[in-house]
Design a protein around this motif. Structure first.
Motif, mmCIF file in Angstrom:
data_model
loop_
_atom_site.group_PDB
_atom_site.id
_atom_site.type_symbol
_atom_site.label_atom_id
_atom_site.label_comp_id
_atom_site.label_asym_id
_atom_site.label_seq_id
_atom_site.Cartn_x
_atom_site.Cartn_y
_atom_site.Cartn_z
ATOM 1 N N ARG A 122 7.478 -1.696 -8.728
ATOM 2 C CA ARG A 122 7.020 -2.711 -9.682
ATOM 3 C C ARG A 122 6.750 -2.046 -11.044
ATOM 4 O O ARG A 122 6.068 -1.011 -11.104
ATOM 5 C CB ARG A 122 5.747 -3.373 -9.151
ATOM 6 N N PRO A 123 7.259 -2.610 -12.137
ATOM 7 C CA PRO A 123 6.993 -2.022 -13.461
ATOM 8 C C PRO A 123 5.521 -2.149 -13.827
ATOM 9 O O PRO A 123 4.868 -3.156 -13.544
ATOM 10 C CB PRO A 123 7.869 -2.860 -14.398
ATOM 11 N N THR A 124 4.986 -1.097 -14.462
ATOM 12 C CA THR A 124 3.579 -1.100 -14.855
ATOM 13 C C THR A 124 3.403 -0.134 -16.021
ATOM 14 O O THR A 124 4.385 0.327 -16.620
ATOM 15 C CB THR A 124 2.679 -0.697 -13.664
ATOM 16 N N THR A 125 2.186 0.198 -16.347
ATOM 17 C CA THR A 125 1.869 1.111 -17.446
ATOM 18 C C THR A 125 1.012 2.253 -16.920
ATOM 19 O O THR A 125 0.077 2.032 -16.143
ATOM 20 C CB THR A 125 1.113 0.369 -18.565
ATOM 21 N N ASP A 126 1.337 3.478 -17.329
ATOM 22 C CA ASP A 126 0.522 4.637 -16.962
ATOM 23 C C ASP A 126 -0.807 4.525 -17.703
ATOM 24 O O ASP A 126 -0.848 4.538 -18.940
ATOM 25 C CB ASP A 126 1.253 5.925 -17.357
ATOM 26 N N PRO A 127 -1.936 4.390 -16.981
ATOM 27 C CA PRO A 127 -3.227 4.198 -17.659
ATOM 28 C C PRO A 127 -3.691 5.428 -18.435
ATOM 29 O O PRO A 127 -4.613 5.320 -19.250
ATOM 30 C CB PRO A 127 -4.190 3.886 -16.499
ATOM 31 N N VAL A 128 -3.062 6.575 -18.223
ATOM 32 C CA VAL A 128 -3.467 7.781 -18.938
ATOM 33 C C VAL A 128 -2.735 7.907 -20.265
ATOM 34 O O VAL A 128 -3.340 8.164 -21.311
ATOM 35 C CB VAL A 128 -3.213 9.039 -18.061
ATOM 36 N N ILE A 185 11.466 0.110 -13.893
ATOM 37 C CA ILE A 185 10.580 0.281 -15.049
ATOM 38 C C ILE A 185 10.925 -0.698 -16.164
ATOM 39 O O ILE A 185 10.058 -1.114 -16.937
ATOM 40 C CB ILE A 185 10.649 1.746 -15.553
ATOM 41 N N ASP A 186 12.209 -1.086 -16.239
ATOM 42 C CA ASP A 186 12.645 -2.018 -17.286
ATOM 43 C C ASP A 186 12.975 -3.396 -16.727
ATOM 44 O O ASP A 186 13.486 -4.249 -17.460
ATOM 45 C CB ASP A 186 13.877 -1.455 -18.010
ATOM 46 N N ALA A 187 12.736 -3.610 -15.444
ATOM 47 C CA ALA A 187 13.076 -4.899 -14.832
ATOM 48 C C ALA A 187 11.981 -5.927 -15.097
ATOM 49 O O ALA A 187 10.833 -5.583 -15.360
ATOM 50 C CB ALA A 187 13.270 -4.730 -13.321
ATOM 51 N N GLU A 188 12.362 -7.189 -15.020
ATOM 52 C CA GLU A 188 11.388 -8.257 -15.224
ATOM 53 C C GLU A 188 10.625 -8.568 -13.942
ATOM 54 O O GLU A 188 9.558 -9.159 -13.976
ATOM 55 C CB GLU A 188 12.097 -9.521 -15.717
ATOM 56 N N ALA A 189 11.210 -8.186 -12.814
ATOM 57 C CA ALA A 189 10.556 -8.434 -11.526
ATOM 58 C C ALA A 189 10.620 -7.175 -10.673
ATOM 59 O O ALA A 189 11.389 -6.250 -10.956
ATOM 60 C CB ALA A 189 11.238 -9.604 -10.804
ATOM 61 N N ALA A 190 9.821 -7.162 -9.632
ATOM 62 C CA ALA A 190 9.789 -6.000 -8.744
ATOM 63 C C ALA A 190 11.076 -5.905 -7.946
ATOM 64 O O ALA A 190 11.713 -6.918 -7.630
ATOM 65 C CB ALA A 190 8.591 -6.096 -7.802
ATOM 66 N N VAL A 203 -0.899 2.506 3.297
ATOM 67 C CA VAL A 203 0.292 2.234 2.485
ATOM 68 C C VAL A 203 0.521 3.400 1.532
ATOM 69 O O VAL A 203 -0.425 3.899 0.912
ATOM 70 C CB VAL A 203 0.121 0.920 1.695
ATOM 71 N N LEU A 204 1.759 3.847 1.409
ATOM 72 C CA LEU A 204 2.092 4.932 0.490
ATOM 73 C C LEU A 204 2.139 4.372 -0.926
ATOM 74 O O LEU A 204 2.910 3.445 -1.211
ATOM 75 C CB LEU A 204 3.450 5.542 0.842
ATOM 76 N N VAL A 205 1.303 4.892 -1.814
ATOM 77 C CA VAL A 205 1.232 4.419 -3.192
ATOM 78 C C VAL A 205 1.558 5.582 -4.124
ATOM 79 O O VAL A 205 0.929 6.644 -4.033
ATOM 80 C CB VAL A 205 -0.160 3.843 -3.519
ATOM 81 N N SER A 206 2.515 5.365 -5.020
ATOM 82 C CA SER A 206 2.920 6.403 -5.976
ATOM 83 C C SER A 206 3.093 5.774 -7.351
ATOM 84 O O SER A 206 3.417 4.592 -7.472
ATOM 85 C CB SER A 206 4.242 7.062 -5.561
ATOM 86 N N LEU A 207 2.871 6.592 -8.367
ATOM 87 C CA LEU A 207 3.155 6.187 -9.745
ATOM 88 C C LEU A 207 4.145 7.197 -10.295
ATOM 89 O O LEU A 207 3.906 8.408 -10.251
ATOM 90 C CB LEU A 207 1.870 6.179 -10.575
ATOM 91 N N VAL A 208 5.288 6.711 -10.803
ATOM 92 C CA VAL A 208 6.334 7.610 -11.307
ATOM 93 C C VAL A 208 6.732 7.172 -12.709
ATOM 94 O O VAL A 208 6.565 6.008 -13.093
ATOM 95 C CB VAL A 208 7.564 7.616 -10.376
ATOM 96 N N ASP A 209 7.284 8.135 -13.471
ATOM 97 C CA ASP A 209 7.712 7.809 -14.834
ATOM 98 C C ASP A 209 9.183 7.402 -14.846
ATOM 99 O O ASP A 209 9.815 7.214 -13.791
ATOM 100 C CB ASP A 209 7.452 8.982 -15.785
ATOM 101 N N ARG A 210 9.744 7.258 -16.022
ATOM 102 C CA ARG A 210 11.111 6.761 -16.188
ATOM 103 C C ARG A 210 12.140 7.651 -15.495
ATOM 104 O O ARG A 210 13.165 7.169 -15.010
ATOM 105 C CB ARG A 210 11.424 6.626 -17.679
ATOM 106 N N GLU A 211 11.911 8.939 -15.449
ATOM 107 C CA GLU A 211 12.846 9.876 -14.812
ATOM 108 C C GLU A 211 12.571 10.030 -13.321
ATOM 109 O O GLU A 211 13.261 10.805 -12.645
ATOM 110 C CB GLU A 211 12.763 11.253 -15.487
ATOM 111 N N GLY A 212 11.567 9.341 -12.798
ATOM 112 C CA GLY A 212 11.239 9.456 -11.377
ATOM 113 C C GLY A 212 10.235 10.552 -11.075
ATOM 114 O O GLY A 212 9.933 10.804 -9.906
ATOM 115 N N LYS A 213 9.692 11.207 -12.094
ATOM 116 C CA LYS A 213 8.689 12.246 -11.867
ATOM 117 C C LYS A 213 7.413 11.617 -11.313
ATOM 118 O O LYS A 213 6.942 10.598 -11.802
ATOM 119 C CB LYS A 213 8.369 12.977 -13.171
#
Length: 390
Positions: free
Chosen positions: A211-217, A185-190, A140-150
């Motif tokens: 799905r909205p989440t938090t950057d652990p770093v 990122i601001d949604a209540e659901a995925a 499965v392709l897994v990515s973590l992106v910020d508010r701007e899509g970076k």
């Protein structure tokens, strides 16, 4: 510090690291070898000596590991460094470390990676290590992106499929999809959808979940993007749909052919109301069991509806009868008689007569030379019957 190739050899340039307390080695990804290692690396990799470690063939890499290293080389070629947790398996024994990698030129000018293995903090639990490895080896392709899509993180599957584009938007040709992924990122659901995705293998179809989440770093809000390639499934569904469409088209064609066949049969055996209680049926072409049955389905109800007293079956245009055709004519003559109508057979040629020699057409069947003669006789009988009733 970034090491660059000069007139000194690799051994000379790295001699200061030979006594480092950290396991340190140079990895040649093109040849899958260690061209240089320090003393601590010998202990880390459980090597008998330096020659044995330098001779090891490291080409048996999983697709996930190969993708990670390919990504490292692209980053290092830009002069950057990498820092990432790895679970390595020296002599089959798992060892989780943080690898710091920086670019270094080999003696032949090719780019390699200078790795230093930093020990993991004692607080890192086994479940976390296993979780990280599971994500890295997942298809499965897994990515973590910020508010701007970076892109903050790609697992190896995502690196292989999406490359190293800095923003997730590059994967989605539909701007609406890219906006929906960032907006999660601001949604209540995925947010989820089956969408077109631009990959290193061309355009594919992916089932995407953002799905909205938090950057652990950094602790900032982020989006976890998971993608599953469903191109094969979609193509299969498309083939099933196409096959269904072709079957429907075939059924319509068969229905049209059947209707045309019936029309041809009607034309080759028309039922003509010639007046005075007489029906005339010129038979053209081949008469077999199927045509006899079809003609009976049309003729018998017409006899009842028209109250026909005579039915003239003209075989002038019929082909020579085979046993099935003769039997079909016999059944038709008997059915006409059972309805109280008199069958008249006209236009019998010698080849038809030979087929009817052994057929019992009943005592009521009148055989005449021509259709005209049959109509004349039927009308005369009809007039005679009318006078008797008067």
């Amino acid at each position: 510090m970034t090491c660059r190739h000069d007139m000194t050899s690799l051994d000379q340039r790295l001699s200061a690291l030979d006594l480092s307390v950290l396991p340190t080695w140079v990895y040649d990804h093109g040849r899958h070898r260690f061209p240089w290692v320090n003393a601590k690396a010998l202990q880390f990799w459980h090597a008998t000596d330096r020659a044995e470690l330098l001779s090891r063939d490291l080409s048996d890499l999983s697709p996930a590991v190969r993708a990670r290293l390919d990504g490292y080389l692209r980053v290092l070629a830009e002069g950057e460094t990498v820092l990432e947790d790895w679970t390595l398996y020296p002599r089959g024994t798992p060892a989780t470390v943080t690898l710091h990698g920086q670019p270094i030129d080999l003696d032949d000018g090719r780019l390699a990676i200078l790795f230093q293995a930093l020990p993991q903090a004692a607080s890192v639990g086994a479940s976390m290590v296993r979780g990280v490895e599971a994500v890295r080896h997942s298809s499965v392709l897994v990515s973590l992106v910020d508010r701007e899509g970076k892109v903050l993180f790609h697992n190896p599957a995502a690196l292989r499929a999406l490359g190293d584009a800095p923003a997730i938007d590059a994967a989605f040709p539909d701007e609406g999809v890219a906006a929906a992924v960032r907006g999660a990122i601001d949604a209540e659901a995925a947010w989820a959808g089956e969408v077109r995705v631009v990959t290193t293998d061309g355009e594919r179809w992916h089932q995407v979940e953002a799905r909205p989440t938090t950057d652990p770093v950094t602790g900032a809000r982020a989006v976890l993007v998971q993608q599953l390639d469903v191109t094969a499934q979609r193509r299969a569904e498309g083939q099933v749909e196409e096959q269904g469409r072709l079957i429907d088209q075939l059924n319509r064609s068969l229905a049209l052919v059947e209707e045309q066949r019936r029309q041809i049969l009607n034309l080759s055996a028309p039922i003509l109301d010639v007046g005075r209680g007489t029906l005339a049926v010129p038979l053209i072409g081949r008469l077999d069991a199927e045509r006899g049955s079809e003609l009976g389905e049309r003729l018998l109800p017409a006899i009842v509806a028209q109250r026909a007293s005579h039915v003239v079956l003209d075989v002038t245009g019929a082909e020579a009868l085979d046993p099935d055709g003769a039997a079909a004519l016999e059944r038709l003559a008997h059915a006409i008689q059972l309805l109280g109508s008199r069958p008249i057979l006209t236009g019998v040629r010698p080849e038809v007569a030979r087929a009817l020699v052994d057929v019992d057409l009943g005592d009521e069947l009148l055989v005449l030379r021509s259709l005209g003669r049959g109509l004349e006789v039927s009308r005369r009988r009809a007039r005679g019957g009318a006078r008797r009733r008067a």
